[in-house]
Design an enzyme around this catalytic site. Structure first.
Site, short mmCIF file in Angstrom:
data_model
loop_
_atom_site.label_atom_id
_atom_site.label_comp_id
_atom_site.label_asym_id
_atom_site.label_seq_id
_atom_site.Cartn_x
_atom_site.Cartn_y
_atom_site.Cartn_z
N GLY A 12 0.89 -1.38 -0.04
CA GLY A 12 -0.09 -0.17 0.12
C GLY A 12 0.75 1.21 -0.03
N ASP A 35 1.59 -9.21 1.48
CA ASP A 35 0.20 -8.46 0.98
C ASP A 35 -0.40 -9.52 0.34
OD1 ASP A 35 -1.65 -6.63 0.16
OD2 ASP A 35 0.04 -5.13 0.49
N ARG A 37 -1.52 -9.59 -2.75
CA ARG A 37 -0.92 -10.08 -3.92
C ARG A 37 0.62 -9.23 -4.11
NH1 ARG A 37 -4.55 -5.53 -4.58
NH2 ARG A 37 -6.29 -7.12 -4.74
N ASP A 53 -3.36 -12.98 3.56
CA ASP A 53 -4.45 -12.10 3.86
C ASP A 53 -4.30 -11.70 5.19
OD1 ASP A 53 -6.84 -11.40 4.36
OD2 ASP A 53 -8.00 -13.11 3.76
N TYR A 143 -14.91 3.90 8.59
CA TYR A 143 -13.65 4.01 8.81
C TYR A 143 -13.18 4.41 10.22
CZ TYR A 143 -8.37 5.38 7.76
OH TYR A 143 -7.32 5.44 7.67
N LYS A 147 -11.22 3.06 13.51
CA LYS A 147 -10.40 3.21 14.07
C LYS A 147 -10.50 3.70 15.61
CE LYS A 147 -7.57 3.18 10.86
NZ LYS A 147 -6.56 2.12 10.79
N ILE A 173 -1.61 11.51 4.25
CA ILE A 173 -0.15 11.24 4.09
C ILE A 173 -0.01 11.46 2.50
CG2 ILE A 173 1.82 9.56 4.01
CD1 ILE A 173 0.58 10.39 6.96
C1 AKB Z 1 -8.42 8.87 4.51
O1 AKB Z 1 -8.40 9.71 3.74
O2 AKB Z 1 -9.25 7.90 4.62
C2 AKB Z 1 -6.83 8.34 4.97
C3 AKB Z 1 -7.04 9.12 6.57
C4 AKB Z 1 -7.02 10.30 6.94
O3 AKB Z 1 -6.79 8.35 7.59
N1 AKB Z 1 -5.73 9.31 4.39
#
Ligand code: AKB
Length: 321
Positions: A12, A35, A37, A53, A143, A147, A173
């Site tokens: 990644g 990874d 793949r 995986d 997401y 987290k 990033i």
């Molecule tokens: C995203 O945009 O989902 C990531 C993050 C801020 O964790 N770059």
């Protein structure tokens, strides 16, 4: 005993550069990339590589035993924009992989874990400016939910079972070697490629959307610095706030224009605008600075210079071939 490192999700955006940096520090044979793949030529030729995986605990364990792995960096994840499209898949990848490695550490198969959290752990009710280390955390994305939950699992395994797990809440990033995929902050990478290739960029966020960001070199240094820090200095076992720069699409465009004066940007916000609007604008990372000496090096100007110089050199190289 010397360290042997396994990177899950090595192909990644962050994993690719992290693998090369760790190989240069610990020796290529001591850093096993993995990874679902195979990776690029450099990844495959510069050290050991295994197909894993990250949600499959047995596969991880067999590679851990094969190479006598001591540390795992779990970089496999589904990012914010993609996870909004596939909520259950996002939750499964992000949580199952984390619990798999936490369990392996609890069972003493591995000694140390790195797991990235994100500024996405914050939500619309968190303070937007100088977002503190500890504050209201009510994320509005899948997401972000994964987290926050993951941070609490890390803290729990540390407190309850003594697992040495360390974590950073990454801002967006920015890199030029490997592209990100499925994130809300990806525009700040794409903009450089389009500026050089097409001279124009259509941004999926509005011009004044300010978000915390960081250049890849700083993110890699922070990650390794945290993992190498004395255990006693790590006071936070959920995840450390980390910050470097904060800018808007309009501001990054102005910086790019210094190198490509004819560059133009247009704005066409989509569903990612609501995600960005729910996140902090400026993060307070004083705990990371105090506990393990974090300092960033790149600001918007030096990062832009570095990226444009490198991308121009790469384009010239491929034109010559
Ligand atoms: C995203 O945009 O989902 C990531 C993050 C801020 O964790 N770059």
């Amino acid at each position: 005993m010397s360290d042997t490192i396994l990177i899950l999700g090595a192909c990644g955006q962050i994993g690719t550069e992290l693998t090369q940096k760790l190989r240069s520090i610990y020796g290529a044979d001591n850093v096993i990339a993995s990874d679902i793949r195979e990776g690029n030529a450099e990844m495959m030729s510069s050290g050991p590589f295994e197909i894993i995986d990250a949600t499959n605990q047995e596969q991880i364990l067999s590679v851990v035993q094969k190479y006598k792995v001591t540390q795992v960096y779990l970089m496999a994840a589904m990012l914010s924009a993609t996870a909004e499209k596939y909520p259950l898949k996002g939750w499964d990848l992000n949580m199952t992989s984390l619990l798999a490695v936490l369990e392996l550490a609890k069972e003493k198969h591995i000694q140390k874990i790195y797991w990235p959290s994100s500024m996405a752990a914050f939500g619309p009710t968190s303070p937007k400016m100088n977002t503190p280390q500890q504050t209201i955390m009510e994320p509005s994305t899948v997401y972000g939910i994964s987290k926050v939950a993951g941070e609490h699992w890390c803290n729990y395994y540390h407190d309850k079972y003594g697992v040495d797990v360390r974590s950073i809440r990454y801002p967006g990033i920015i890199s030029w070697k490997t592209l990100p995929g499925g994130g809300t902050t990806d525009y700040a990478v794409d903009i450089y490629f389009d500026a050089l290739k097409k001279g124009t960029f259509e941004c999926f966020l509005s011009e004044n959307t300010r978000l915390p960001m960081m250049y890849m070199d700083d993110a890699i240094n922070a990650t390794i610095q945290l993992m190498q820090a004395d255990e006693k200095s790590i006071q936070i076992r959920t995840s450390y706030n980390l910050a470097a720069i904060s800018f808007t699409p309009a501001e990054i465009a102005t910086e790019i224009k210094k190198y490509i004066p004819e560059f133009t940007i247009t704005y066409n916000p989509d569903f990612r605008q609501a995600i960005a609007d729910s996140w902090p604008q400026l993060i307070d990372d004083s705990a990371a600075r105090k506990d393990w000496g974090w300092r960033h090096q790149f600001d918007l100007a030096s990062m832009t210079k570095d990226i444009i110089t490198n991308l121009q050199a790469k384009a010239e190289e491929s034109a010559e071939v």
